[in-house]
Write a protein that holds these residues in place. Structure first.
Motif, mmCIF file in Angstrom:
data_model
loop_
_atom_site.group_PDB
_atom_site.id
_atom_site.type_symbol
_atom_site.label_atom_id
_atom_site.label_comp_id
_atom_site.label_asym_id
_atom_site.label_seq_id
_atom_site.Cartn_x
_atom_site.Cartn_y
_atom_site.Cartn_z
ATOM 1 N N UNK A 68 34.232 42.413 34.144
ATOM 2 C CA UNK A 68 34.254 43.873 34.007
ATOM 3 C C UNK A 68 33.364 44.584 35.023
ATOM 4 N N UNK A 69 32.757 43.809 35.925
ATOM 5 C CA UNK A 69 32.088 44.449 37.060
ATOM 6 C C UNK A 69 33.147 45.085 37.968
ATOM 7 N N UNK A 70 34.402 44.676 37.783
ATOM 8 C CA UNK A 70 35.495 45.159 38.625
ATOM 9 C C UNK A 70 36.408 46.079 37.824
ATOM 10 N N UNK A 71 36.931 47.102 38.507
ATOM 11 C CA UNK A 71 37.840 48.035 37.827
ATOM 12 C C UNK A 71 39.027 47.281 37.224
ATOM 13 N N UNK A 72 39.592 46.326 37.990
ATOM 14 C CA UNK A 72 40.745 45.569 37.480
ATOM 15 C C UNK A 72 40.366 44.804 36.222
ATOM 16 N N UNK A 73 39.132 44.330 36.206
ATOM 17 C CA UNK A 73 38.663 43.534 35.089
ATOM 18 C C UNK A 73 38.498 44.354 33.819
ATOM 19 N N UNK A 74 38.265 45.646 33.998
ATOM 20 C CA UNK A 74 38.100 46.496 32.818
ATOM 21 C C UNK A 74 39.441 46.837 32.181
ATOM 22 N N UNK A 75 40.521 46.566 32.918
ATOM 23 C CA UNK A 75 41.846 46.881 32.366
ATOM 24 C C UNK A 75 42.519 45.696 31.688
ATOM 25 N N UNK A 76 41.886 44.548 31.754
ATOM 26 C CA UNK A 76 42.539 43.352 31.203
ATOM 27 C C UNK A 76 42.426 43.289 29.684
ATOM 28 N N UNK A 157 30.567 41.656 43.472
ATOM 29 C CA UNK A 157 32.012 41.631 43.722
ATOM 30 C C UNK A 157 32.303 41.679 45.223
ATOM 31 N N UNK A 158 33.344 40.968 45.648
ATOM 32 C CA UNK A 158 33.608 40.817 47.082
ATOM 33 C C UNK A 158 33.698 42.135 47.836
ATOM 34 N N UNK A 159 34.479 43.076 47.308
ATOM 35 C CA UNK A 159 34.679 44.304 48.081
ATOM 36 C C UNK A 159 33.396 45.107 48.236
ATOM 37 N N UNK A 160 32.534 45.059 47.223
ATOM 38 C CA UNK A 160 31.246 45.758 47.342
ATOM 39 C C UNK A 160 30.429 45.128 48.461
ATOM 40 N N UNK A 189 53.624 29.258 52.417
ATOM 41 C CA UNK A 189 53.044 30.070 51.344
ATOM 42 C C UNK A 189 52.657 31.461 51.840
ATOM 43 N N UNK A 190 53.122 32.476 51.121
ATOM 44 C CA UNK A 190 52.637 33.829 51.386
ATOM 45 C C UNK A 190 51.316 34.003 50.679
ATOM 46 N N UNK A 191 50.351 34.565 51.375
ATOM 47 C CA UNK A 191 49.042 34.800 50.751
ATOM 48 C C UNK A 191 48.585 36.220 51.080
ATOM 49 N N UNK A 192 47.771 36.792 50.218
ATOM 50 C CA UNK A 192 47.172 38.111 50.458
ATOM 51 C C UNK A 192 45.786 38.112 49.829
ATOM 52 N N UNK A 193 44.891 38.898 50.381
ATOM 53 C CA UNK A 193 43.635 39.155 49.683
ATOM 54 C C UNK A 193 44.046 39.698 48.321
ATOM 55 N N UNK A 194 43.400 39.243 47.273
ATOM 56 C CA UNK A 194 43.967 39.513 45.949
ATOM 57 C C UNK A 194 44.147 40.994 45.648
ATOM 58 N N UNK A 195 43.275 41.846 46.208
ATOM 59 C CA UNK A 195 43.397 43.270 45.886
ATOM 60 C C UNK A 195 44.568 43.921 46.624
ATOM 61 N N UNK A 196 45.167 43.156 47.536
ATOM 62 C CA UNK A 196 46.358 43.675 48.217
ATOM 63 C C UNK A 196 47.614 42.959 47.752
ATOM 64 N N UNK A 216 31.745 37.283 45.037
ATOM 65 C CA UNK A 216 33.127 36.946 44.705
ATOM 66 C C UNK A 216 33.312 36.165 43.416
ATOM 67 N N UNK A 217 32.226 35.737 42.776
ATOM 68 C CA UNK A 217 32.370 34.987 41.520
ATOM 69 C C UNK A 217 32.973 35.881 40.411
ATOM 70 N N UNK A 218 32.540 37.149 40.290
ATOM 71 C CA UNK A 218 33.185 38.003 39.285
ATOM 72 C C UNK A 218 34.686 38.155 39.557
ATOM 73 N N UNK A 219 35.024 38.241 40.844
ATOM 74 C CA UNK A 219 36.432 38.390 41.223
ATOM 75 C C UNK A 219 37.236 37.158 40.808
#
Ligand code: GDP
Length: 366
Positions: A68-76, A157-160, A189-196, A216-219
């Motif tokens: 929940x340090x991440x916005x995405x994590x607060x929506x799960x 978090x990685x992006x921070x 394999x197609x890959x993307x940074x997870x936020x993309x 990146x551990x929270x991510x």
């Protein structure tokens, strides 16, 4: 709607996902596991993270705190009871471990050293993941080793962290990410940074991490929770059928030969009649003791096991039973409901020996 109804009906019955860490030697698999383990210990509380037999148990609250340090994590939705991470990183544990022909692992973390890209064992691991159809995420580890990287402490978090880097370090980072993406593309394999990543079903998520700083551990934890919700709800529905895999066969002072088992489905009880694969054929025995390590003790301390009458999936457990000397690790364990029924005995014998056959075939192939 149907899916939603199903999700809400089953939310209480999802079991913990079983997670494996694999990748080339020295990419940081052990260190990542250590880092996740130490996550809450820093605050002077273990947060209920306990080392089980062959796996570490991360209760959902401990994971949630990070995610929940991440916005995405607060929506799960936090609808799995815990994450269960297999303790032996490395690919042997993955190659051999299966239950009923499929992988024991629900999700894998494939670790890649961002400075080295895809190495021989990385590709081997990918081959296994593909063959087992195991969904995985890629930890692009050791970002702190990028030239002039300003490592951020406390599991940032990685992006921070990226936002705080000097421009040239950020550019170097992006270059490394693109290189890795190209290498993955070369092997299909197609890959993307997870936020993309807009479609985790088709595209593999990349999570930049540092096992040293915890960046990146929270991510990573957030994604381990998000992935089951997107892809695995069916697989994680509590399955009343017993599903158990033998991880290791070990002699323990005072207990004799024991088997370490990961239970991924059903409930197992003291006194149950079990059947496992043996070197000379199926072994039938009775569970003398169902054990887990004492919560606050290191599992290597002797004689510190808790006894249980019954245990429900998913968990790592130790089973003490007569005649386990020739049990084969990496195969399934079955419970015989009615040992007096010759029909059932025959069925179980066939099932466990099928597993033995697939292992022999794999050995032939390699
Ligand atoms: P494994 O063989 O994949 O389990 O790799 P280890 O976890 O044993 O790590 C191999 C080496 O890399 C050790 O010396 C670690 O301290 C180091 N290492 C692991 N992760 C990181 C990281 O994120 N950053 C840095 N700088 N070193 C790391």
């Amino acid at each position: 709607e149907k899916a939603q109804a199903l999700a809400s009906r089953t939310a209480d019955h999802l079991r913990s996902p079983v997670i494996c860490i694999l990748g080339h030697v020295d990419t940081g698999k052990t260190k990542i596991l250590d880092r996740i383990r130490r996550t809450n210990v820093q605050d002077g509380e273990a947060g209920g993270i306990t080392q089980q037999i062959g796996a570490t148990y991360f209760p959902i609250d401990a994971v949630k705190k990070e995610a929940t340090k991440l916005a995405e994590g607060r929506q799960l939705d936090y609808n799995v009871p815990s994450l269960l991470i297999i303790d032996t990183p490395g690919h042997e544990s993955f190659t051999n471990l299966r239950s009923r022909g499929s992988s024991l692992c629900d999700i894998a973390i494939l670790v890649v050293d961002i400075l080295h890209g895809l190495e021989p064992q990385t590709k081997e691991s990918i081959g296994l993941l593909k063959a087992r159809k195991t969904p995985f995420i890629v930890a692009l580890n050791k970002i702190d080793r990028i030239y002039d990287w300003d490592a951020q402490p406390h599991n940032c978090p990685t992006r921070d962290s990226i936002a705080k880097q000097p421009r040239h370090a950020r550019e170097e980072f992006m270059r490394r990410v693109r290189d890795a993406q190209l290498e993955f593309a070369e092997i299909g394999f197609n890959t993307e940074l997870y936020w993309e990543n807009e479609d985790p079903r088709k595209t593999v998520s990349l999570v930049p991490t540092s096992a040293i700083s915890g960046e990146g551990i929270p991510d990573l934890l957030m994604l381990l929770l998000a992935l089951p919700q997107k892809l695995l709800t069916d697989r994680l529905m509590f399955n009343p059928l017993l599903e158990a895999t033998v991880l290791e066969v070990k002699v323990i002072e005072g207990l004799g030969t024991t088997i370490d088992v990961i239970l991924t489905g059903g409930t197992i009880r003291e006194g149950d009649t079990i059947m496992v694969v043996g070197l000379d054929g199926p072994i039938v025995s009775t569970i003398r003791a169902l054990l887990t390590p004492h919560p606050m003790k290191e599992m290597r301390v002797k004689g510190q096991y808790l006894h249980h009458k019954e245990i429900k999936a998913a968990q790592g457990i130790k089973i003490s039973a007569e005649g386990m000397e020739k049990a084969v690790a990496g195969t399934q364990l079955m419970v015989v409901q009615d040992p007096t029924s010759e029909v059932e005995m025959e069925y179980c014998r066939d099932e466990v020996m099928k597993d033995f056959q697939t292992i022999l075939t794999d050995v032939d192939k390699s």
